[in-house]
Design a protein around this motif. Structure first.
Motif, PDB file in Angstrom:
ATOM      1  N   UNK A 167     -35.388 -60.333-109.294  1.00  0.00           N
ATOM      2  CA  UNK A 167     -35.381 -61.547-110.148  1.00  0.00           C
ATOM      3  C   UNK A 167     -36.358 -61.584-111.040  1.00  0.00           C
ATOM      4  N   UNK A 168     -35.892 -61.867-112.352  1.00  0.00           N
ATOM      5  CA  UNK A 168     -36.662 -61.812-113.486  1.00  0.00           C
ATOM      6  C   UNK A 168     -36.432 -63.078-114.409  1.00  0.00           C
ATOM      7  N   UNK A 169     -37.327 -64.167-114.131  1.00  0.00           N
ATOM      8  CA  UNK A 169     -37.127 -65.245-114.994  1.00  0.00           C
ATOM      9  C   UNK A 169     -37.588 -64.961-116.536  1.00  0.00           C
ATOM     10  N   UNK A 170     -37.043 -65.739-117.125  1.00  0.00           N
ATOM     11  CA  UNK A 170     -37.584 -65.599-118.724  1.00  0.00           C
ATOM     12  C   UNK A 170     -38.362 -66.916-119.166  1.00  0.00           C
ATOM     13  N   UNK A 171     -38.537 -68.063-118.129  1.00  0.00           N
ATOM     14  CA  UNK A 171     -39.348 -68.782-118.467  1.00  0.00           C
ATOM     15  C   UNK A 171     -39.910 -69.447-117.322  1.00  0.00           C
ATOM     16  N   UNK A 172     -40.654 -70.560-117.341  1.00  0.00           N
ATOM     17  CA  UNK A 172     -41.143 -71.092-116.326  1.00  0.00           C
ATOM     18  C   UNK A 172     -40.574 -72.256-115.930  1.00  0.00           C
ATOM     19  N   UNK A 173     -39.776 -72.924-116.873  1.00  0.00           N
ATOM     20  CA  UNK A 173     -38.727 -73.968-116.682  1.00  0.00           C
ATOM     21  C   UNK A 173     -37.765 -74.034-117.655  1.00  0.00           C
ATOM     22  N   UNK A 174     -36.476 -73.681-117.099  1.00  0.00           N
ATOM     23  CA  UNK A 174     -35.385 -73.264-118.090  1.00  0.00           C
ATOM     24  C   UNK A 174     -35.022 -74.553-118.929  1.00  0.00           C
TER      25      UNK A 174
END
Length: 409
Positions: free
Chosen positions: A397-404
């Protein structure tokens, strides 16, 4: 209508009570078995009781994706009000049940009505709160679930003093009255940025976007696996306390559920504050917080399953509650890092389905394990699969932002 200001916390408070009633109405059945089996002989079989608990979960699970779809497209206020009114009516009606078959079908109807709440409630809270307060807001809401679980543990105590019929009647009436309060006090939120709402693609395309999102599939697996011990604890910990500590269910029910609820309360609040601060510095902050929480459940499950003293089992229950609370309160906020606001209820509904199906499976399995005298060993074995879930989550799991939604502005 703006989502900012103090009303966003009023929403959390209003839905906290709904969450409490949601879990209390479903949970108190698990501790009232001794009282109810005097009048309904079929409940003397742990296997039959497992069926009764599992039918709720299977129906609840099948309904969850549909509930999410409905919540993303209809007014969530009225969905929540209607859901609460119906399941409270079912709770009231259970006080009149005289056969196993009647309880079975009432639990099935409760599964339909309660499934409508969680995707709508959590997505409503997520839309009212930004990434700076989302985990804390969701965490506070989750404490309502835990409080409901704890109060449900008093079902056996109240039934012993009055009757199990009166217990169902009383809490059913409370829920019906509160649904009327929500009509006046609860309101809908704006679902994300205006341009996102206007340009939201049709359902089939949106559903396809979820199904082709690799991160969503990882979340699906990560949500389902911890649901095995999570639902096992909810439905069978009172029985384990009673058997391992050799105490009556009227004492084991409150002791077990209050222990889990109080420690989970600490877990979601601590995890929410930590996650909201950490994600501002690192996009994986919520994921790390969740993983730390799940890591605590591994030794807890081993001690719950293999311990026989009050200190061992109580300590393990506290550790499990804190850890699971840190995990539980961050699921919707993590989802918000990968799914836009217009599809969060649908996405959470699918996640909820996977978790509930896992719960239905483990509830049935633990019922058979109880009849065979192996309930403790079965709990201990769940620690291994939780470790697998943690490893997969941290690695992939690698999110690019804290809120898409911030990307879509």
């Amino acid at each position: 209508m703006s989502n900012k200001g103090s009303y966003r916390w009023v929403v959390v408070g209003l839905l906290w009570v709904v969450a409490l009633l949601n879990y209390m109405d479903r949970q108190m059945l698990s501790t009232m078995k001794p009282a109810m089996q005097v009048d309904i002989a079929a409940l003397q079989s742990a296997t039959n009781f497992g069926y009764l608990m599992a039918i709720f979960l299977w129906i609840y699970g099948f309904m969850s994706p549909l509930s999410g779809i409905i919540a993303d497209r209809l007014n969530r206020k009225w969905l929540i009000v209607g859901s609460l009114f119906v399941w409270s009516g079912v709770t009231f009606a259970m006080g009149y049940a005289t056969t196993f078959q009647q309880l079975y079908w009432l639990r099935a109807v409760m599964g339909v009505s309660e499934a409508l709440y969680i995707p709508a409630g959590l997505s409503l809270i997520a839309d009212f709160h930004s990434s700076a307060t989302r985990s804390l807001a969701v965490g506070i809401h989750m404490t309502g679930l835990y409080m409901g679980q704890a109060l449900g543990g008093f079902g056996a105590t109240i039934a012993a003093r009055f009757s199990w019929h009166a217990t169902f009647h009383t809490f059913g009436i409370i829920g019906i009255v509160y649904s009327l309060v929500l009509i006046v006090c609860l309101r809908e939120a704006v679902k994300g940025p205006p341009d996102t709402v206007k340009e939201r693609p049709p359902f089939l395309k949106g559903f396809g976007l979820l199904m082709t999102n690799i991160s969503f599939w990882i979340l699906l697996f990560y949500f389902a696996i911890p649901s095995l011990p999570g639902w096992g604890i909810k439905n069978w910990l009172p029985t384990l306390f009673s058997e391992s500590l050799q105490i009556d269910m009227s004492a084991a029910g409150p002791l077990s559920t209050i222990t889990i609820a109080a420690s989970s309360f600490l877990g979601v609040i601590f995890g929410g504050i930590l996650s909201d601060k950490w994600v501002q510095q690192n996009n994986k902050g919520r994921i790390y917080t969740s993983a730390i929480g799940l890591s605590l459940t591994i030794p807890a499950l081993l001690l719950i399953g293999l311990g026989h003293s009050l200190a061992h089992i109580m300590g393990a229950a506290v550790l499990f509650g804190v850890g699971f609370g840190m995990f539980d309160g961050n699921n919707m906020p993590i989802l918000c890092q990968f799914v836009p606001s217009g599809y969060r209820a649908t996405a959470y509904g699918i996640l909820n389905m996977s978790g509930v199906f896992a719960g239905a499976f483990i509830t049935d399995l633990l019922g058979r394990s109880t009849d065979a005298g192996n309930l403790g060993q079965s709990f201990a074995m769940l620690a291994g699969i939780v470790l697998v879930a943690i490893i997969i989550q941290l690695c992939f799991l690698r999110p690019k932002t804290n809120d898409i939604d911030l990307i879509n502005k």
